[in-house]
Design a protein around this motif. Structure first.
Motif, short mmCIF file in Angstrom:
data_model
loop_
_atom_site.label_atom_id
_atom_site.label_comp_id
_atom_site.label_asym_id
_atom_site.label_seq_id
_atom_site.Cartn_x
_atom_site.Cartn_y
_atom_site.Cartn_z
N UNK A 146 -32.85 -19.67 6.87
CA UNK A 146 -30.72 -18.77 7.56
C UNK A 146 -30.32 -18.14 8.38
N UNK A 147 -29.87 -18.64 9.04
CA UNK A 147 -29.22 -18.21 9.35
C UNK A 147 -27.51 -18.36 9.53
N UNK A 148 -26.93 -16.97 9.50
CA UNK A 148 -25.89 -17.01 9.16
C UNK A 148 -24.84 -18.19 7.77
N UNK A 149 -24.88 -18.75 8.25
CA UNK A 149 -24.01 -19.78 7.06
C UNK A 149 -25.08 -21.27 6.93
N UNK A 150 -26.15 -21.03 7.90
CA UNK A 150 -27.05 -22.99 7.62
C UNK A 150 -27.97 -22.64 7.13
N UNK A 151 -28.95 -22.92 6.47
CA UNK A 151 -30.30 -22.76 5.50
C UNK A 151 -31.16 -24.49 6.35
N UNK A 152 -32.18 -24.07 6.44
CA UNK A 152 -33.98 -25.58 6.78
C UNK A 152 -33.08 -26.05 5.56
N UNK A 153 -32.96 -27.30 5.31
CA UNK A 153 -33.12 -28.76 4.60
C UNK A 153 -33.76 -29.29 4.43
N UNK A 154 -34.84 -30.10 3.46
CA UNK A 154 -35.42 -31.57 3.58
C UNK A 154 -34.51 -32.41 1.99
N UNK A 155 -34.45 -33.59 2.34
CA UNK A 155 -34.11 -34.55 1.19
C UNK A 155 -34.48 -35.41 1.42
N UNK A 156 -35.57 -35.59 2.65
CA UNK A 156 -36.52 -36.78 2.28
C UNK A 156 -36.67 -37.82 4.06
N UNK A 157 -36.14 -37.42 4.76
CA UNK A 157 -36.26 -37.43 5.66
C UNK A 157 -36.84 -37.29 7.10
N UNK A 158 -35.66 -35.85 7.61
CA UNK A 158 -36.35 -34.85 7.87
C UNK A 158 -35.92 -33.27 7.95
N UNK A 159 -36.32 -32.00 8.59
CA UNK A 159 -35.53 -31.24 8.08
C UNK A 159 -35.07 -30.34 9.21
N UNK A 160 -33.44 -30.54 8.31
CA UNK A 160 -32.36 -29.90 8.86
C UNK A 160 -31.89 -29.17 8.80
N UNK A 161 -30.69 -28.78 9.52
CA UNK A 161 -29.61 -27.64 8.99
C UNK A 161 -28.52 -28.29 8.07
N UNK A 162 -28.41 -27.69 6.98
CA UNK A 162 -27.58 -27.45 6.21
C UNK A 162 -26.03 -26.54 5.82
N UNK A 163 -25.36 -26.37 5.51
CA UNK A 163 -24.58 -25.66 4.89
C UNK A 163 -25.73 -25.48 4.28
N UNK A 164 -25.48 -23.64 3.28
CA UNK A 164 -26.04 -23.21 2.68
C UNK A 164 -25.34 -23.37 1.87
N UNK A 165 -26.13 -23.59 0.36
CA UNK A 165 -25.24 -23.89 -0.61
C UNK A 165 -25.29 -22.90 -2.28
N UNK A 166 -26.38 -22.64 -1.85
CA UNK A 166 -27.21 -21.25 -2.92
C UNK A 166 -27.86 -22.45 -4.24
N UNK A 167 -28.19 -23.20 -4.33
CA UNK A 167 -28.54 -24.46 -5.33
C UNK A 167 -29.83 -24.36 -5.06
#
Length: 684
Positions: free
Chosen positions: A595-616
């Protein structure tokens, strides 16, 4: 002669009959005018009067009902967009607005002389409030009594302003305008409004100054009872070149939806506006409202010092700050004042609903969906969800919600407590950072910051500032001041982002002495007790650029993406590495987020992106393995540099060079301290 005498006698008799007939008619008309505030005018004398009566009758209120329900210090129920189409067509826009303004002034005077039924305001005993000064007559001086809060109309002061069926924007509904349907002159007006105000001023001008809004409170809020002895408030509104109807609608929404005895005054602070409509025209209009004062800065001061101007002249027990493009809703004020009545050190904000900048639609959600205020290490305010540690302790969805920070535009604070805390930092410039500075100070110096979920105020959120002067240098100066005064050793995380370029930040010794005088707690206490969810860069297991083992023509390749709120879930890219590039700085948190600040690496099956960090965890749970691969745990796939060496993909982990990433591993600061080690600085 006899015939001549008979003719003379007949004329005399006719004259007498006409005289007495005229007298009777005069008395009847006079009585009706006294009863209804002289609404019975000829169309020539008042071209809009008949239309007003027709509208009142159609609303099943009758003329007298129109007088009572419309009694607000200045009427605006006669907006161009509320007339029948055939009536409106008879007046061009300029003539109508002039006629409307004149009509409002006349009706104001008439309404203030109407003998209406009044009741004693809350907070006064029996008939004591009606023991008038010598020479004061109730009928004549009712306006003075209302302004002083001694008497109030007998109708329910909390009742919503009646909706005007079919009028644009009524009920908080959206106004949709197709520019292609506009004439050339209308299209120019539409574009000019956007350019000057950064919102749809053309749509705003179509709406009533008293447009109705739905009761947006949760059902539980509507049954709550508040103290009888609530403190009164001075409402302070700062404006600079604000649009005419937007500013007026803000003021009227305060008056329309607030118990009169709780509004001590409304203070409009003009931060050196240049628009003509905000000069004499505004003074003439506001003079009719009784409770409105206008202060004018002699030069451009900026939001912070303009707010200090307002506070310096305020006489209310509570200061309530609003922006100049707001709409207060039913029951907005009492919940705020009730929390301050419970404890003067409570600083409270309403739920800030969104008034769409294009359609002016009023958008709102439930109390449970409310977000808390936070910030990142750029010292930018942000919103985040209610954490589980707070949810688990709550007894009701609508009880006040503690918040680490506030947005700063809309809040109430005890005037006494505001002065005790040191008001605003007058060394700050224009705006920016003052909301975080005050938030830190409230919590660290013994106060409490809350979002009051039964109070709702709508706000037009603009995507850009319409004003010409730059605030970037001011924001830097303000942020440096608050970091040096309040953030202790944690200030380094902000300064690292600015390459330790502090610039000229002025004299901060008075503010440091204030902190010492108030015996405020440490910033570490604030992070531990008030905002433990905040990501701290020093509490990480890896930090810095993430470099691929593969190179292109001798150039290193780094993972690159923006994490600001203006970027909508960007795809993570592979780019040439640059020293100090903020978009290439990444941290591996203790909870295994990249992460950086409130943006986290996220992968939901399509491609790796930045998504708001949700802590889950889930899509945001990663592992930086000992073989230097980056593996997403929910899929067990590894981040892979594509063969074109320009893009990324998620592939089965086989340990090829395209999957090897070099990242500086580190020990979290807190663990280094426990081991007695010197805390190593973060890589840059």
């Amino acid at each position: 002669m006899f015939l001549r005498r008979r003719g003379t006698i007949a004329k005399a008799i006719v004259a007498v009959i006409l005289f007495w007939t005229g007298t009777v008619l005069y008395i009847a008309v006079h009585n009706r005018q006294t009863q209804y505030g002289d609404f019975e005018q000829s169309d020539e004398d008042d071209p809009l009067g008949i239309l007003a009566q027709q509208r009142a009758v159609r609303a099943n209120r009758g003329v007298d009902g129109f007088v009572h329900t419309a009694f607000r210090p200045v009427l605006e129920l006669l907006d161009a967009n509320k007339f029948d189409a055939d009536s409106k067509a008879k007046l061009d826009a300029e003539q109508h607005m002039q006629a409307q303004f004149q009509w409002e002034q006349k009706q104001l005077q008439r309404l203030l002389s109407v003998k209406t039924n009044y009741s004693i305001a809350r907070g006064f005993k029996n008939d004591d409030a009606l023991h008038l000064p010598e020479g004061m007559v109730l009928d004549k001086d009712v306006a003075t009594l209302v302004r002083k809060g001694l008497i109030v109309p007998k109708w329910n002061i909390d009742r919503e302003v009646p909706e005007i069926p079919g009028a644009p924007g009524e009920g908080g509904e959206a106004i949709t305008i197709n520019k292609n349907d506009l004439r050339d002159d209308q299209r120019r007006e539409f574009d000019d409004g956007w350019q000057a105000n950064a919102f749809n001023d053309y749509a705003s001008n179509m709406m009533s100054l008293h447009r109705s809004l739905p009761d947006v409170r949760d059902a539980e809020c509507r049954d709550l009872k508040y103290r009888d002895d609530l403190p009164d408030t001075s409402v302070i509104i700062i404006f600079h070149n604000e649009a005419w109807k937007t500013l007026l609608r803000t003021v009227h929404s305060v008056l329309d939806r607030s118990p009169p005895h709780l509004i001590k005054e409304i203070i409009l602070v003009d931060d050196f506006s240049t628009h003509e409509h905000l000069k004499l025209k505004l003074e003439d209009y506001m003079a009719q409202l009784g409770k409105v004062k206008i202060l004018r800065a002699k030069k451009r001061e900026g939001l912070i010092r303009a707010r200090l101007m307002g506070a310096a002249t305020a006489t209310g027990q509570v200061l309530t700050y609003l922006d100049s493009h707001c709409e207060c809703t039913m029951g907005w004020l009492e919940p705020l004042l009730d929390r301050i009545a419970a404890n003067k050190s409570n600083v409270v904000t309403p739920v800030i609903d969104v008034v769409d900048d294009n359609t002016l639609q009023y958008k709102y959600g439930s109390a449970r969906a409310t977000n808390l205020g936070g910030f990142d290490w750029n010292l930018q305010f942000n919103w985040h969800g209610i954490p589980e540690r707070i949810l688990s302790k709550r007894k009701s969805d609508v009880e006040p919600l503690e918040s680490p920070t506030m947005a700063g535009g809309l809040f109430s604070i005890s005037r006494e407590y505001f002065e005790h805390l040191g008001s605003y930092d007058s060394g700050m410039e224009i705006w920016g950072g003052e909301n975080l500075e005050l938030s830190f100070r409230v919590w660290m110096c013994g106060g409490r910051l809350e979002i009051v979920l039964c109070s709702h105020v709508g706000h037009i959120f603009r995507s850009r500032s319409p004003y010409k002067w730059s605030v970037s240098n001011a924001l830097r100066k303000n942020s440096v001041r608050l970091a040096l005064v309040w953030m202790d050793e944690y200030s380094k995380y902000y300064f690292e982002k600015t390459s330790f370029n502090l610039g000229d930040y002025g004299d901060i010794m008075p503010r440091r002495k204030l902190r010492e005088k108030l015996q405020c707690k440490s910033f570490d206490w604030y992070l531990t007790n008030i905002y433990p969810e905040l990501f701290i860069p020093g509490e990480t297991y890896a930090a810095g650029q993430i470099r691929s083992k593969k190179q292109i023509g001798g150039r290193s390749i780094c993972l690159d993406a923006a994490t600001t709120h203006t970027n909508d879930n960007p795809r993570i890219a592979a780019s040439t590495c640059y020293q100090g590039a903020q978009n290439q700085m990444w941290f591996l948190s203790k909870t295994n987020e990249i992460r950086r600040d409130e943006g986290c690496f996220d992968y939901a099956g399509q491609y790796a992106m930045i998504y708001s960090c949700h802590g889950l965890q889930g899509n945001q749970l990663w592992s930086y393995n000992m073989d230097n691969t980056l593996q997403q745990k929910s899929t067990n796939l590894c981040l892979t540099l594509a063969k074109d060496q320009k893009s990324l993909s998620m592939e089965p982990c086989i340990g090829t060079d395209h999957q090897i990433w070099q990242w500086s591993r580190r020990t979290p600061d807190s663990e280094q301290k426990k081991k007695g080690l010197e805390v190593m600085p973060l890589p840059r």
